[in-house]
Structure formats: C-alpha cells, structure tokens
Scaffold this motif. Structure first.
Motif, mmCIF file in Angstrom:
data_model
loop_
_atom_site.group_PDB
_atom_site.id
_atom_site.type_symbol
_atom_site.label_atom_id
_atom_site.label_comp_id
_atom_site.label_asym_id
_atom_site.label_seq_id
_atom_site.Cartn_x
_atom_site.Cartn_y
_atom_site.Cartn_z
ATOM 1 N N LEU A 122 -9.843 38.254 -36.338
ATOM 2 C CA LEU A 122 -9.390 37.147 -35.487
ATOM 3 C C LEU A 122 -9.962 37.239 -34.079
ATOM 4 C CD1 LEU A 122 -5.658 36.735 -36.530
ATOM 5 C CD2 LEU A 122 -7.499 35.080 -36.830
ATOM 6 N N MET A 123 -9.976 38.435 -33.515
ATOM 7 C CA MET A 123 -10.512 38.601 -32.163
ATOM 8 C C MET A 123 -12.007 38.303 -32.118
ATOM 9 S SD MET A 123 -8.430 41.869 -30.671
ATOM 10 C CE MET A 123 -9.165 41.750 -29.045
ATOM 11 N N THR A 124 -12.723 38.688 -33.161
ATOM 12 C CA THR A 124 -14.155 38.433 -33.201
ATOM 13 C C THR A 124 -14.432 36.948 -33.381
ATOM 14 O OG1 THR A 124 -14.528 40.658 -34.065
ATOM 15 C CG2 THR A 124 -16.331 39.083 -34.314
ATOM 16 N N VAL A 125 -13.725 36.306 -34.292
ATOM 17 C CA VAL A 125 -13.887 34.860 -34.469
ATOM 18 C C VAL A 125 -13.598 34.140 -33.155
ATOM 19 C CG1 VAL A 125 -12.863 32.824 -35.572
ATOM 20 C CG2 VAL A 125 -13.450 34.815 -36.950
ATOM 21 N N ASP A 144 -19.363 28.249 -34.884
ATOM 22 C CA ASP A 144 -20.278 28.498 -35.990
ATOM 23 C C ASP A 144 -21.078 29.798 -35.839
ATOM 24 O OD1 ASP A 144 -21.796 27.634 -33.851
ATOM 25 O OD2 ASP A 144 -23.121 26.379 -35.063
ATOM 26 N N PHE A 145 -20.714 30.644 -34.870
ATOM 27 C CA PHE A 145 -21.476 31.861 -34.604
ATOM 28 C C PHE A 145 -21.507 32.792 -35.816
ATOM 29 C CE2 PHE A 145 -22.056 36.207 -33.058
ATOM 30 C CZ PHE A 145 -23.217 36.061 -32.308
ATOM 31 N N LYS A 146 -20.393 32.938 -36.503
ATOM 32 C CA LYS A 146 -20.316 33.853 -37.648
ATOM 33 C C LYS A 146 -21.343 33.472 -38.720
ATOM 34 C CE LYS A 146 -17.058 35.772 -41.008
ATOM 35 N NZ LYS A 146 -15.650 35.808 -41.447
ATOM 36 N N GLU A 147 -21.521 32.185 -38.958
ATOM 37 C CA GLU A 147 -22.471 31.725 -39.960
ATOM 38 C C GLU A 147 -23.912 31.832 -39.452
ATOM 39 O OE1 GLU A 147 -19.653 29.849 -39.135
ATOM 40 O OE2 GLU A 147 -18.627 30.733 -40.859
ATOM 41 N N ARG A 148 -24.131 31.555 -38.164
ATOM 42 C CA ARG A 148 -25.481 31.606 -37.593
ATOM 43 C C ARG A 148 -25.979 33.028 -37.378
ATOM 44 N NH1 ARG A 148 -25.775 30.069 -32.443
ATOM 45 N NH2 ARG A 148 -23.543 29.862 -32.134
ATOM 46 N N ASN A 149 -25.072 33.942 -37.068
ATOM 47 C CA ASN A 149 -25.442 35.319 -36.712
ATOM 48 C C ASN A 149 -24.530 36.339 -37.383
ATOM 49 O OD1 ASN A 149 -27.509 34.724 -34.498
ATOM 50 N ND2 ASN A 149 -25.745 33.532 -33.815
ATOM 51 N N PRO A 150 -24.568 36.408 -38.704
ATOM 52 C CA PRO A 150 -23.630 37.308 -39.400
ATOM 53 C C PRO A 150 -23.778 38.774 -39.000
ATOM 54 C CG PRO A 150 -25.248 36.402 -40.938
ATOM 55 C CD PRO A 150 -25.438 35.687 -39.632
ATOM 56 N N ALA A 151 -24.989 39.234 -38.737
ATOM 57 C CA ALA A 151 -25.173 40.640 -38.367
ATOM 58 C C ALA A 151 -24.546 40.933 -37.004
ATOM 59 C CB ALA A 151 -26.654 41.001 -38.359
ATOM 60 N N SER A 152 -24.762 40.057 -36.034
ATOM 61 C CA SER A 152 -24.161 40.239 -34.707
ATOM 62 C C SER A 152 -22.638 40.152 -34.790
ATOM 63 C CB SER A 152 -24.684 39.194 -33.727
ATOM 64 O OG SER A 152 -26.052 39.388 -33.483
ATOM 65 N N ALA A 198 -20.076 35.662 -24.029
ATOM 66 C CA ALA A 198 -21.323 34.986 -23.640
ATOM 67 C C ALA A 198 -22.505 35.943 -23.588
ATOM 68 C CB ALA A 198 -21.135 34.296 -22.291
ATOM 69 N N ALA A 199 -22.294 37.159 -23.137
ATOM 70 C CA ALA A 199 -23.397 38.116 -23.011
ATOM 71 C C ALA A 199 -23.984 38.488 -24.373
ATOM 72 C CB ALA A 199 -22.917 39.381 -22.296
ATOM 73 N N ILE A 200 -23.205 38.379 -25.411
ATOM 74 C CA ILE A 200 -23.684 38.697 -26.762
ATOM 75 C C ILE A 200 -24.224 37.442 -27.438
ATOM 76 C CG2 ILE A 200 -22.949 39.474 -29.064
ATOM 77 C CD1 ILE A 200 -20.962 41.314 -27.546
ATOM 78 N N GLU A 201 -23.558 36.340 -27.215
ATOM 79 C CA GLU A 201 -23.939 35.105 -27.903
ATOM 80 C C GLU A 201 -25.241 34.514 -27.354
ATOM 81 O OE1 GLU A 201 -21.790 31.024 -29.442
ATOM 82 O OE2 GLU A 201 -20.591 32.585 -28.507
ATOM 83 N N THR A 202 -25.413 34.530 -26.058
ATOM 84 C CA THR A 202 -26.644 34.018 -25.438
ATOM 85 C C THR A 202 -27.103 34.996 -24.354
ATOM 86 O OG1 THR A 202 -25.388 32.672 -23.864
ATOM 87 C CG2 THR A 202 -26.123 31.565 -25.870
ATOM 88 N N PRO A 203 -27.592 36.167 -24.776
ATOM 89 C CA PRO A 203 -27.927 37.203 -23.788
ATOM 90 C C PRO A 203 -28.967 36.773 -22.754
ATOM 91 C CG PRO A 203 -28.699 37.816 -25.978
ATOM 92 C CD PRO A 203 -27.861 36.591 -26.135
ATOM 93 N N ALA A 204 -29.991 36.047 -23.158
ATOM 94 C CA ALA A 204 -31.028 35.643 -22.200
ATOM 95 C C ALA A 204 -30.448 34.708 -21.141
ATOM 96 C CB ALA A 204 -32.197 34.978 -22.920
ATOM 97 N N GLU A 205 -29.648 33.752 -21.554
ATOM 98 C CA GLU A 205 -29.035 32.815 -20.604
ATOM 99 C C GLU A 205 -28.025 33.529 -19.708
ATOM 100 O OE1 GLU A 205 -28.295 28.985 -18.841
ATOM 101 O OE2 GLU A 205 -29.959 29.939 -19.868
ATOM 102 N N PHE A 206 -27.242 34.417 -20.292
ATOM 103 C CA PHE A 206 -26.276 35.199 -19.512
ATOM 104 C C PHE A 206 -27.004 36.025 -18.448
ATOM 105 C CE2 PHE A 206 -23.813 39.020 -18.673
ATOM 106 C CZ PHE A 206 -22.535 38.522 -18.468
#
Length: 137
Positions: free
Chosen positions: A17-20, A26-34, A111-119
């Motif tokens: 739940l905390m990760t979701v 849609d992050f879980k589906e786009r980036n399952p490894a992360s 945000a730092a994990i989801e979009t590291p370059a933008e962050f």
C-alpha cells in the motif's frame, strides 16, 4: 485505510500500500522493477511503529508547524499525483514560508525515484540560484 492495515501489522500489505501510494497511478505497470525495488526497501522496516507515526503525521496536518518562522531558502517539491501530501499542502506551505519555491512534478510522492532527471534538474536549479551547485552538474 492505511492506518487500519498498519494496526494489523501485515508488513507485506503495508509495504504494498505504501509503495502504490508513493507513485503515480500507473507507475507499477510502467516500471515493475523500480516498484518492486522500492517495496523491498519498505519490507525491511519494522511495521510496529507505523500506526504511531501515521497518527502524528495526521495530527500535524491539523496543527502545522510554525512554517512562517523559517527564514532560509526553501524548495518544496510536490507530485501532482501524490496521495500522501496533495499539491494543495505544498501550495499552503509556499504561501506560509517567505520566498519559498514550489515545483510540481508529474509524479506521486517519490518524485526522486519516479522522475529522477526532472527531480535533479529542479534541485540543481534551486541550488544554482543559491550559488551552491557547480555549473556542470
């Protein structure tokens, strides 16, 4: 709901739940490894203190800290899909803290994990404005 799960102490359910909640819908589906890597870090935590921590966080939203007493440069980064702290909280903080800068990214809470370059771009730009970050960074 998260508080109820935390009180039950099921670390796998809490971590899921905390990760979701930490990412865009849609992050879980786009980036399952992360997603799994982030969840595995959460699984290493002892779930026992979570309910007390959650209660304190909930109370802090009702009686926020004295943010108007801050007299230093402040960068607030908010995710437009953050379910832990909505953008409106960042906007309120920006209004309260003198000269605070608010940047809203197309992310959840992590945000730092989801979009590291933008962050990193946002943080380095803020630091350059303070004269702290080297130009080539």
């Amino acid at each position: 709901m998260l508080l109820d799960v935390m009180e039950q102490g099921d670390n796998d359910a809490i971590s899921e739940l905390m990760t979701v909640a930490s990412f865009s819908p849609d992050f879980k589906e786009r980036n399952p490894a992360s997603f799994q890597a982030y969840k595995s870090v959460k699984l290493q935590n002892d779930p026992a203190p979570y309910p007390a921590i959650m209660r304190v966080l909930l109370e802090s939203f009702e009686t926020p800290a004295h943010l108007d007493s801050l007299h230093c440069p402040v960068l607030i980064i908010a995710g437009d899909s953050d379910t832990f702290m909505e953008v409106s909280v960042g906007e309120s903080m920006q209004r309260t803290i003198k000269d605070a800068i608010l940047e809203v990214l197309p992310t959840g809470h992590a945000a730092a994990i989801e979009t590291p370059a933008e962050f990193n771009r946002v943080v380095l730009s803020f630091l350059r404005g303070l004269g702290q970050a080297p130009e080539g960074s």
